[in-house]
Motif scaffolding. Structure first.
Motif, short mmCIF file in Angstrom:
data_model
loop_
_atom_site.label_atom_id
_atom_site.label_comp_id
_atom_site.label_asym_id
_atom_site.label_seq_id
_atom_site.Cartn_x
_atom_site.Cartn_y
_atom_site.Cartn_z
N CYS A 130 -0.75 26.84 28.32
CA CYS A 130 0.35 26.08 28.47
C CYS A 130 0.85 24.97 28.32
CB CYS A 130 0.75 25.91 29.88
SG CYS A 130 0.88 27.71 30.64
N VAL A 131 -0.77 23.97 28.48
CA VAL A 131 -0.86 22.90 27.93
C VAL A 131 -0.62 22.43 26.35
CG1 VAL A 131 -2.71 20.22 27.40
CG2 VAL A 131 -2.62 22.20 29.84
N MET A 132 -0.85 23.34 25.90
CA MET A 132 -0.44 23.24 24.03
C MET A 132 0.88 23.55 24.13
SD MET A 132 -2.43 25.59 20.84
CE MET A 132 -3.85 24.58 21.41
N THR A 133 1.00 24.41 24.75
CA THR A 133 3.07 24.57 24.94
C THR A 133 3.48 23.78 25.18
OG1 THR A 133 2.08 26.87 24.64
CG2 THR A 133 4.29 26.21 25.08
N ASN A 134 3.39 23.02 26.82
CA ASN A 134 4.22 22.84 27.21
C ASN A 134 3.72 21.03 27.41
OD1 ASN A 134 6.11 24.44 27.33
ND2 ASN A 134 4.60 24.73 29.74
N GLY A 135 2.96 20.22 26.66
CA GLY A 135 2.40 18.92 26.49
C GLY A 135 1.76 19.23 28.60
N GLN A 136 1.56 19.48 29.12
CA GLN A 136 1.07 19.52 30.67
C GLN A 136 0.24 20.80 31.39
OE1 GLN A 136 3.02 17.32 33.64
NE2 GLN A 136 5.13 17.67 32.09
N ALA A 137 -0.26 21.22 31.97
CA ALA A 137 -0.56 22.24 32.99
C ALA A 137 0.60 22.50 33.87
CB ALA A 137 -1.80 22.17 33.70
N TYR A 138 1.78 23.59 32.95
CA TYR A 138 3.32 23.70 33.35
C TYR A 138 3.44 25.23 32.47
CZ TYR A 138 4.25 20.40 36.59
OH TYR A 138 4.22 19.06 38.08
N TYR A 139 3.76 25.73 33.35
CA TYR A 139 4.60 26.98 33.32
C TYR A 139 5.82 27.15 32.82
CZ TYR A 139 5.81 32.15 32.61
OH TYR A 139 5.73 33.25 32.31
N THR A 140 6.78 27.58 32.21
CA THR A 140 8.18 27.96 31.89
C THR A 140 8.42 28.83 32.56
OG1 THR A 140 8.01 25.70 30.63
CG2 THR A 140 10.11 27.20 30.70
N HIS A 141 9.06 29.30 33.42
CA HIS A 141 9.53 31.00 33.73
C HIS A 141 10.95 30.92 34.30
CE1 HIS A 141 9.70 35.27 35.19
NE2 HIS A 141 10.04 34.45 36.53
N ARG A 142 11.98 31.37 33.26
CA ARG A 142 13.79 30.59 33.78
C ARG A 142 13.80 29.66 34.36
NH1 ARG A 142 15.98 35.88 34.59
NH2 ARG A 142 14.49 38.12 35.06
N ASN A 143 13.17 28.72 33.20
CA ASN A 143 14.08 27.00 33.29
C ASN A 143 13.37 26.90 34.61
OD1 ASN A 143 15.19 27.07 30.71
ND2 ASN A 143 17.70 28.12 32.32
N PHE A 144 12.23 27.18 35.12
CA PHE A 144 12.03 26.40 36.03
C PHE A 144 9.98 26.41 35.53
CE2 PHE A 144 14.46 29.26 38.70
CZ PHE A 144 14.89 28.43 39.75
N HIS A 145 9.42 24.98 35.28
CA HIS A 145 8.38 24.42 35.13
C HIS A 145 7.36 24.81 36.51
CE1 HIS A 145 10.67 23.25 31.62
NE2 HIS A 145 11.41 23.57 32.32
N LEU A 146 6.42 25.11 36.28
CA LEU A 146 5.69 25.59 37.66
C LEU A 146 3.97 24.93 36.93
CD1 LEU A 146 7.39 28.09 39.55
CD2 LEU A 146 7.92 26.01 39.78
N PRO A 147 3.67 23.72 37.85
CA PRO A 147 2.31 23.37 38.16
C PRO A 147 0.96 25.32 37.88
CG PRO A 147 2.62 22.65 40.15
CD PRO A 147 3.98 23.92 39.10
N VAL A 148 0.50 25.30 36.66
CA VAL A 148 -0.55 26.16 37.04
C VAL A 148 -2.05 25.66 37.08
CG1 VAL A 148 -1.70 27.21 35.31
CG2 VAL A 148 0.15 27.12 34.82
N TYR A 149 -2.71 26.60 38.75
CA TYR A 149 -3.60 26.27 39.57
C TYR A 149 -4.64 27.24 38.65
CZ TYR A 149 -0.21 22.87 42.03
OH TYR A 149 -0.10 21.68 42.11
#
Length: 249
Positions: free
Chosen positions: A83-102
């Motif tokens: 997720c960090v590599m794809t989005n630049g930070q620890a967020y997961y993208t799902h249906r245009n929602f950007h949610l933090p990954v714990y």
């Protein structure tokens, strides 16, 4: 933070140094690594988690339960780094929602949705073998280290509904809330509340697409429970609110 580790007998010596030259040292029994990693002791240092699990794997002396823990933890870290590599930070993208990954949330999701599914259908010994094979097939090597295989990406993301709901719960539970009867109202951040409603709709759509109806299966250690969704999207939002009340307590 720079991490170096060295195996000495049955222990691993961890040395951490920062840019200011501060050094911290810790001795960890190799046998304790899976449980301590799974409990989140080094969640703020994912690269150290991978180093520790790698040292644990080198021993070749482990039981299935601990080995499952080690794979669970590694896959969670690999997904976070993806997720960090794809989005630049620890967020997961799902249906245009950007949610933090714990990492804790990811481990919980795998324990419930993946491992729980096997334990619900097979004996403990058979389930453990299937889980290990499943987890091993979710990973593959690359020139940059471990990554999710194509199978791993598909299977992992299919199990994300639970994890995503827990991510949202974690976000909402950090907000100031008030109680009105039996419901929890998130009334001090209207934008996030609106996004929670929209997210509940996305989750509902995913559940219907995956299961072909308004229901899902909740796996426990001993059973698989068929859960019917009442009142569509509103029912999912109530489920999220119930999770929030549980976290608050």
């Amino acid at each position: 933070m720079r991490n170096t580790i060295k195996t000495i007998g049955k222990n691993v010596k961890i040395t951490q140094s920062d840019e200011q030259g501060n050094v911290e040292k810790l001795i960890v029994p190799i046998a304790d690594i899976p449980n301590r990693v799974n409990e989140g002791e080094w969640d703020d240092n994912p690269s150290l988690v991978l180093l520790l699990i790698n040292e644990y794997w080198k021993t070749g002396n482990f039981n299935n339960a601990d080995l499952i823990l080690s794979y669970r933890c590694v896959i969670a870290v690999v997904f976070l780094l993806h997720c960090v590599m794809t989005n630049g930070q620890a967020y997961y993208t799902h249906r245009n929602f950007h949610l933090p990954v714990y990492l804790a949330t990811e481990r919980m999701g795998m324990a419930n949705n993946i491992e729980g599914a096997f334990y619900g259908k097979e004996s403990k010994a058979v389930a453990e073998q299937h889980i290990l094979t499943f987890y091993q097939n979710m990973l593959e090597g690359s020139d940059k280290g471990l990554k999710l295989s194509l199978m791993g990406q598909k299977r992992y993301l299919n199990s994300m509904t639970y994890s995503l709901m827990m991510c949202l719960t974690n976000m909402l539970s950090r907000l100031p809330c008030i109680k009105e009867g039996e419901m929890t109202l998130i009334n001090l951040n209207f934008r996030l509340n609106a996004r929670a409603n929209a997210f509940a709709k996305a989750i509902y759509q995913d559940i219907r697409e995956e299961n072909g109806g308004d229901w899902f299966t909740l796996y426990t250690k001993d059973d698989a429970i068929h859960v019917d969704i009442i009142d569509g999207v509103k029912g999912i939002r109530k489920l999220v609110d119930t999770c929030i009340k549980t976290v608050e307590r």
